[in-house]
Write an enzyme that holds these catalytic residues in place. Structure first.
Site, PDB file in Angstrom:
ATOM      1  N   GLU A  25     111.162  -5.260 149.554  1.00  7.28           N
ATOM      2  CA  GLU A  25     110.788  -4.455 150.700  1.00  7.28           C
ATOM      3  C   GLU A  25     111.088  -5.077 151.958  1.00  7.28           C
ATOM      4  O   GLU A  25     110.941  -6.151 152.146  1.00  7.28           O
ATOM      5  CB  GLU A  25     109.403  -3.622 150.503  1.00  7.28           C
ATOM      6  CG  GLU A  25     108.438  -4.574 150.609  1.00  7.28           C
ATOM      7  CD  GLU A  25     107.135  -4.253 151.342  1.00  7.28           C
ATOM      8  OE1 GLU A  25     107.297  -3.730 152.540  1.00  7.28           O
ATOM      9  OE2 GLU A  25     105.990  -4.410 150.846  1.00  7.28           O
ATOM     10  N   ALA A 145     100.422   6.221 150.830  1.00  6.47           N
ATOM     11  CA  ALA A 145     101.500   6.803 149.950  1.00  6.47           C
ATOM     12  C   ALA A 145     101.867   5.844 148.615  1.00  6.47           C
ATOM     13  O   ALA A 145     102.318   6.412 147.952  1.00  6.47           O
ATOM     14  CB  ALA A 145     102.599   7.436 150.457  1.00  6.47           C
ATOM     15  N   LYS A 163      95.194  -5.618 150.116  1.00  5.20           N
ATOM     16  CA  LYS A 163      94.405  -6.300 151.279  1.00  5.20           C
ATOM     17  C   LYS A 163      92.769  -5.965 151.057  1.00  5.20           C
ATOM     18  O   LYS A 163      92.524  -4.941 150.868  1.00  5.20           O
ATOM     19  CB  LYS A 163      95.181  -6.169 152.420  1.00  5.20           C
ATOM     20  CG  LYS A 163      96.546  -6.575 152.452  1.00  5.20           C
ATOM     21  CD  LYS A 163      97.323  -6.172 153.619  1.00  5.20           C
ATOM     22  CE  LYS A 163      98.972  -6.252 153.219  1.00  5.20           C
ATOM     23  NZ  LYS A 163      99.350  -4.916 152.705  1.00  5.20           N
TER      24      LYS A 163
END
Ligand code: PSU
Ligand code: MN
Length: 312
Positions: A25, A145, A163
């Site tokens: 990503e 999402a 996290k």
């Protein structure tokens, strides 16, 4: 295929040959790591995929098209500070295409695009999750999402848990509700990104990339099944010291409240607070955990492609 999807030749060839391909990503590069550092990380992740015998497909939106597999120049553009790429979740893709924008894709958007291109494996650092309640105790309603996309998209995401800035317990519960299998990679604990363990356990444990591949193949035969989450703890040598971690987290949460930072700005703001406050230790941890997740994803993709080839 969509007119807004541009798959690089190398990635398209690898897919048609049934080779292992790993999606990477761009939000973690453009918004999660400081400029000046992110480009070499992007290049390193692609190298890690190749070393495992798979093909990397870094994903971003450039000039209003979803690019799956970037040229060297496109990767540099994603990482340049002056590019100012917007952070795109899956819901933002349509508007960004029409506006011909450049944007970095989150886990949600990257997983959706990876699947559209025919890619089954994806490596990142940390999955988005359920944010902690407001100081008043009211629910924040900030639920990434990323969780919903995993529930509907047949892609295997390898990450280091979520996290510690999130409500880990709530995130683990939502993954269960959404029927997303969670596989601890050589761990019994759900990892906490900078820390190897949290107070929460994983329902299943796997020991090797071939075991990941086998579970992914079996999961595909389950009615209604979609994503798989593989959680791989940060390598021991790079785990952030507990006291330092807890102090940065408390300071970071106070900083968010003071500055009124909300929504999609929270994750980048907290990551950058950790990076500056830890003297680089959290940055090293972040880079090393993403690299290790990338290695595991690539080896798993190769294992699955080999087992499918043997069936043909
Ligand atoms: N992993 C990292 N750094 C990041 C992210 C993941 O090591 O910056 C990004 C991913 O793109 C993920 C996003 O989708 O953080 C979560 O953002 P949010 O909490 O706004 O959903
Ligand atoms: Mn959010």
């Amino acid at each position: 295929m969509s007119t807004y999807l541009a798959v690089s030749e190398e990635v398209a060839d690898a897919l048609s040959e049934g080779r292992g391909v790993v999606a990477l990503e761009s939000t973690l590069l453009a918004h999660g790591l400081p400029p000046g550092h992110n480009h070499e990380v992007g290049l390193r992740l692609e190298r890690v995929v190749r070393e495992a015998g798979a093909v990397p497909a870094t994903i971003a939106v450039l000039d209003g098209k979803a690019r799956v597999g970037l040229t060297g120049e496109q990767l540099a553009r994603v990482c340049a500070a002056e590019s100012g790429l917007v952070k795109l979740s899956r819901r933002d893709l349509g508007p960004a295409y029409v506006a011909k924008r450049d944007g970095a894709t989150t886990v949600a958007a990257t997983a959706a695009l990876a699947h559209q291109a025919g890619i089954g494996f994806f490596a990142t650092g940390g999955l988005g999750g359920v944010h902690l309640a407001e100081p008043t105790g009211a629910a924040s309603w900030d639920v990434s999402a990323d969780l919903d996309v995993l529930a509907f998209t047949p892609v295997t995401v390898v990450c280091s848990g979520v996290k510690s800035i999130l409500d880990v317990e709530a995130t683990v519960e939502v993954l269960e509700t959404r029927s997303v299998p969670v596989l601890g990679y050589r761990t019994d604990s759900f990892p906490g990104f900078y820390r190897r363990e949290t107070a929460f356990s994983v329902p299943w444990r796997v020991e090797s990339p071939s075991e990941v591949a086998e579970v992914v193949a079996a999961h595909r035969e389950v009615p209604g099944s979609a994503g798989v989450l593989v959680v791989n703890p940060v390598p021991e040598a790079y785990e952030v010291d507990r006291e330092l971690h807890d102090r940065l987290l408390a300071e970071g949460m106070a900083m968010l409240r003071e500055r009124g930072i909300r929504g999609k700005a929270i994750t980048p703001a907290l990551l950058s607070h950790f990076h500056s406050g830890s003297g680089g230790a959290s940055l090293t941890a972040n880079v090393e955990l993403v690299a290790d997740n990338t290695r595991v994803a690539a080896a798993s993709a190769v294992a699955l492609s080999r087992s499918q080839a043997s069936l043909r």
